[in-house]
Design a protein around this motif. Sequence first.
Motif, PDB file in Angstrom:
ATOM      1  N   GLU A 146       0.832  -1.199   0.000  1.00 38.03           N
ATOM      2  CA  GLU A 146       0.000   0.000   0.000  1.00 38.03           C
ATOM      3  C   GLU A 146       0.873   1.257   0.000  1.00 38.03           C
ATOM      4  N   ILE A 149      -6.244  10.424  -5.964  1.00 39.71           N
ATOM      5  CA  ILE A 149      -6.094   9.110  -6.609  1.00 39.71           C
ATOM      6  C   ILE A 149      -5.793   9.285  -8.094  1.00 39.71           C
ATOM      7  N   GLU A 183      -2.418   8.157  -9.980  1.00 39.94           N
ATOM      8  CA  GLU A 183      -2.504   7.236 -11.116  1.00 39.94           C
ATOM      9  C   GLU A 183      -1.746   7.797 -12.314  1.00 39.94           C
ATOM     10  N   PHE A 225       0.761  -0.424 -10.895  1.00 42.35           N
ATOM     11  CA  PHE A 225      -0.015  -0.166  -9.689  1.00 42.35           C
ATOM     12  C   PHE A 225      -1.414  -0.742  -9.837  1.00 42.35           C
ATOM     13  N   VAL A 248      -5.446   0.089  -7.998  1.00 43.15           N
ATOM     14  CA  VAL A 248      -6.266   0.830  -7.045  1.00 43.15           C
ATOM     15  C   VAL A 248      -7.278  -0.152  -6.439  1.00 43.15           C
ATOM     16  N   GLN A 259     -11.777   0.283  -5.238  1.00 45.11           N
ATOM     17  CA  GLN A 259     -12.337   1.271  -6.153  1.00 45.11           C
ATOM     18  C   GLN A 259     -13.835   1.054  -6.363  1.00 45.11           C
ATOM     19  N   ARG A 315      -9.865   4.537  -0.802  1.00 49.50           N
ATOM     20  CA  ARG A 315      -9.280   3.694  -1.849  1.00 49.50           C
ATOM     21  C   ARG A 315      -7.799   3.562  -1.534  1.00 49.50           C
ATOM     22  N   ARG A 316      -7.220   2.438  -1.935  1.00 44.39           N
ATOM     23  CA  ARG A 316      -5.796   2.200  -1.684  1.00 44.39           C
ATOM     24  C   ARG A 316      -5.066   2.045  -3.004  1.00 44.39           C
ATOM     25  N   VAL A 317      -3.962   2.759  -3.132  1.00 46.55           N
ATOM     26  CA  VAL A 317      -3.099   2.610  -4.304  1.00 46.55           C
ATOM     27  C   VAL A 317      -1.996   1.638  -3.903  1.00 46.55           C
TER      28      VAL A 317
END
Length: 74
Positions: free
Chosen positions: A3, A13, A17, A27, A29, A32, A46-48
């Motif tokens: 993460e 986000i 991106e 990557f 997301v 989402q 949300r987690r990237v």
Amino acid sequence: MIELVRTNDPVVISFIEALLRDARIEFFVADQNMSIVEGSLGVLPRRVMVASDEIERAKRLLVDAGIKDEIRDA
């Protein structure tokens, strides 16, 4: 994958991106599609996620872009 960022902000986000895509850093997301569950309220973050071998490069990219405060456990 590790993460990199967790946020509710869709603009952040989108910016991350674009940065990662331009740097050719792979990557994903996560969470989402959780907006379906939460009713599009933007409550759930949300987690990237970034590959472990690219995490340091991705962090440097965000620092250079001026958004180091968004990095998880920065």
